[in-house]
Design a protein around this motif. Structure first.
Motif, PDB file in Angstrom:
ATOM      1  N   VAL A   1       0.874  -1.175   0.000  1.00  0.00           N
ATOM      2  CA  VAL A   1       0.000   0.000   0.000  1.00  0.00           C
ATOM      3  C   VAL A   1       0.912   1.227   0.000  1.00  0.00           C
ATOM      4  O   VAL A   1       1.793   1.351   0.840  1.00  0.00           O
ATOM      5  N   LEU A   2       0.730   2.109  -0.977  1.00  0.00           N
ATOM      6  CA  LEU A   2       1.541   3.319  -1.091  1.00  0.00           C
ATOM      7  C   LEU A   2       0.740   4.495  -0.537  1.00  0.00           C
ATOM      8  O   LEU A   2      -0.182   4.988  -1.168  1.00  0.00           O
ATOM      9  N   LEU A   3       1.094   4.899   0.675  1.00  0.00           N
ATOM     10  CA  LEU A   3       0.416   6.023   1.332  1.00  0.00           C
ATOM     11  C   LEU A   3       1.127   7.318   0.978  1.00  0.00           C
ATOM     12  O   LEU A   3       2.356   7.356   0.905  1.00  0.00           O
ATOM     13  N   PRO A   4       0.378   8.403   0.753  1.00  0.00           N
ATOM     14  CA  PRO A   4       1.036   9.669   0.424  1.00  0.00           C
ATOM     15  C   PRO A   4       1.926  10.134   1.567  1.00  0.00           C
ATOM     16  O   PRO A   4       1.519  10.134   2.729  1.00  0.00           O
ATOM     17  N   GLY A   5       3.135  10.500   1.224  1.00  0.00           N
ATOM     18  CA  GLY A   5       4.086  10.988   2.224  1.00  0.00           C
ATOM     19  C   GLY A   5       3.856  12.456   2.521  1.00  0.00           C
ATOM     20  O   GLY A   5       3.047  13.122   1.882  1.00  0.00           O
ATOM     21  N   PRO A   6       4.575  12.985   3.495  1.00  0.00           N
ATOM     22  CA  PRO A   6       4.400  14.399   3.842  1.00  0.00           C
ATOM     23  C   PRO A   6       4.854  15.306   2.692  1.00  0.00           C
ATOM     24  O   PRO A   6       5.904  15.096   2.091  1.00  0.00           O
ATOM     25  N   ALA A   7       4.031  16.283   2.396  1.00  0.00           N
ATOM     26  CA  ALA A   7       4.339  17.216   1.306  1.00  0.00           C
ATOM     27  C   ALA A   7       5.246  18.335   1.818  1.00  0.00           C
ATOM     28  O   ALA A   7       5.210  18.703   2.985  1.00  0.00           O
TER      29      ALA A   7
ATOM     30  N   SER B   1       2.994  23.036  -3.524  1.00  0.00           N
ATOM     31  CA  SER B   1       3.205  21.842  -2.710  1.00  0.00           C
ATOM     32  C   SER B   1       3.870  20.755  -3.552  1.00  0.00           C
ATOM     33  O   SER B   1       3.476  20.515  -4.698  1.00  0.00           O
ATOM     34  N   ILE B   2       4.885  20.095  -2.996  1.00  0.00           N
ATOM     35  CA  ILE B   2       5.590  19.005  -3.685  1.00  0.00           C
ATOM     36  C   ILE B   2       5.327  17.726  -2.900  1.00  0.00           C
ATOM     37  O   ILE B   2       5.626  17.668  -1.704  1.00  0.00           O
ATOM     38  N   PRO B   3       4.743  16.713  -3.558  1.00  0.00           N
ATOM     39  CA  PRO B   3       4.461  15.481  -2.822  1.00  0.00           C
ATOM     40  C   PRO B   3       5.747  14.808  -2.366  1.00  0.00           C
ATOM     41  O   PRO B   3       6.749  14.798  -3.083  1.00  0.00           O
ATOM     42  N   GLY B   4       5.729  14.254  -1.158  1.00  0.00           N
ATOM     43  CA  GLY B   4       6.893  13.572  -0.608  1.00  0.00           C
ATOM     44  C   GLY B   4       6.944  12.116  -1.030  1.00  0.00           C
ATOM     45  O   GLY B   4       6.054  11.617  -1.729  1.00  0.00           O
ATOM     46  N   GLU B   5       7.981  11.431  -0.605  1.00  0.00           N
ATOM     47  CA  GLU B   5       8.115  10.008  -0.890  1.00  0.00           C
ATOM     48  C   GLU B   5       6.973   9.257  -0.208  1.00  0.00           C
ATOM     49  O   GLU B   5       6.638   9.530   0.938  1.00  0.00           O
ATOM     50  N   PRO B   6       6.371   8.269  -0.906  1.00  0.00           N
ATOM     51  CA  PRO B   6       5.249   7.547  -0.297  1.00  0.00           C
ATOM     52  C   PRO B   6       5.720   6.628   0.832  1.00  0.00           C
ATOM     53  O   PRO B   6       6.820   6.082   0.789  1.00  0.00           O
ATOM     54  N   ASP B   7       4.876   6.509   1.856  1.00  0.00           N
ATOM     55  CA  ASP B   7       5.100   5.533   2.915  1.00  0.00           C
ATOM     56  C   ASP B   7       4.591   4.196   2.400  1.00  0.00           C
ATOM     57  O   ASP B   7       3.529   4.127   1.779  1.00  0.00           O
ATOM     58  N   GLU B   8       5.332   3.123   2.655  1.00  0.00           N
ATOM     59  CA  GLU B   8       4.982   1.810   2.121  1.00  0.00           C
ATOM     60  C   GLU B   8       4.574   0.872   3.247  1.00  0.00           C
ATOM     61  O   GLU B   8       5.252   0.778   4.266  1.00  0.00           O
ATOM     62  N   VAL B   9       3.427   0.187   3.040  1.00  0.00           N
ATOM     63  CA  VAL B   9       2.944  -0.809   3.997  1.00  0.00           C
ATOM     64  C   VAL B   9       2.810  -2.127   3.244  1.00  0.00           C
ATOM     65  O   VAL B   9       1.914  -2.278   2.406  1.00  0.00           O
ATOM     66  N   PRO B  10       3.694  -3.115   3.493  1.00  0.00           N
ATOM     67  CA  PRO B  10       3.596  -4.397   2.796  1.00  0.00           C
ATOM     68  C   PRO B  10       2.412  -5.215   3.317  1.00  0.00           C
ATOM     69  O   PRO B  10       2.105  -5.167   4.513  1.00  0.00           O
ATOM     70  N   TRP B  11       1.759  -5.957   2.411  1.00  0.00           N
ATOM     71  CA  TRP B  11       0.614  -6.789   2.782  1.00  0.00           C
ATOM     72  C   TRP B  11       0.458  -7.906   1.766  1.00  0.00           C
ATOM     73  O   TRP B  11       1.175  -7.953   0.776  1.00  0.00           O
TER      74      TRP B  11
END
Length: 129
Positions: free
Chosen positions: A9-15, A24-34
């Motif tokens: 799951v690719l969650l939006p990272g802090p902008a 606003s520049i999107p940050g690196e996505p947080d990753e949750v393996p499942w």
């Protein structure tokens, strides 16, 4: 029930904010393996759209193991991480986007514990000739 396909799951990272433009520049996505299982269900007609220019989109069903530590929203993005031999629908590294609200499914009889999370997803790809 445990599925053997690996998904992230690719969650939006802090902008962050660009100091020169204020955009606003999107940050690196947080990753949750499942783990999950991607299915292609064609009941009446194929759920595939040709967008022109060699691009198609396809609606698929993604079943995820219950207990996901993050809530999937209506536009969540998931990446397929393999193994490559279990799926011929999407390639390793391809992403799918959730369409609508994912639903927790429970067995009709017996235990009322969640059996899986069902999400309708869309996969876009470039057609190769």
């Amino acid at each position: 029930m445990t599925f053997r396909e690996k998904w992230t799951v690719l969650l939006p990272g802090p902008a962050t904010t660009d100091p020169s433009t204020g955009n606003s520049i999107p940050g690196e996505p947080d990753e949750v393996p499942w783990t999950g299982l991607l299915q292609q269900r064609i009941i009446t007609a194929p759920e595939q759209d040709d967008l022109g220019g060699g691009v198609t989109t396809e609606r698929l069903t993604l079943l995820l193991d219950p207990g996901l530590p993050v809530a999937l929203d209506r536009r969540a993005v998931l990446r397929f991480d393999g193994p490559a031999d279990v799926s011929d629908i999407v390639a390793v590294g391809d992403t799918v986007t959730v369409q609508g609200t994912p639903r927790v499914r429970r067995p009709a009889r017996g235990s009322r514990r969640p059996a899986y999370i069902a999400a309708i997803v869309r996969h876009a790809s470039d057609m190769k000739e």
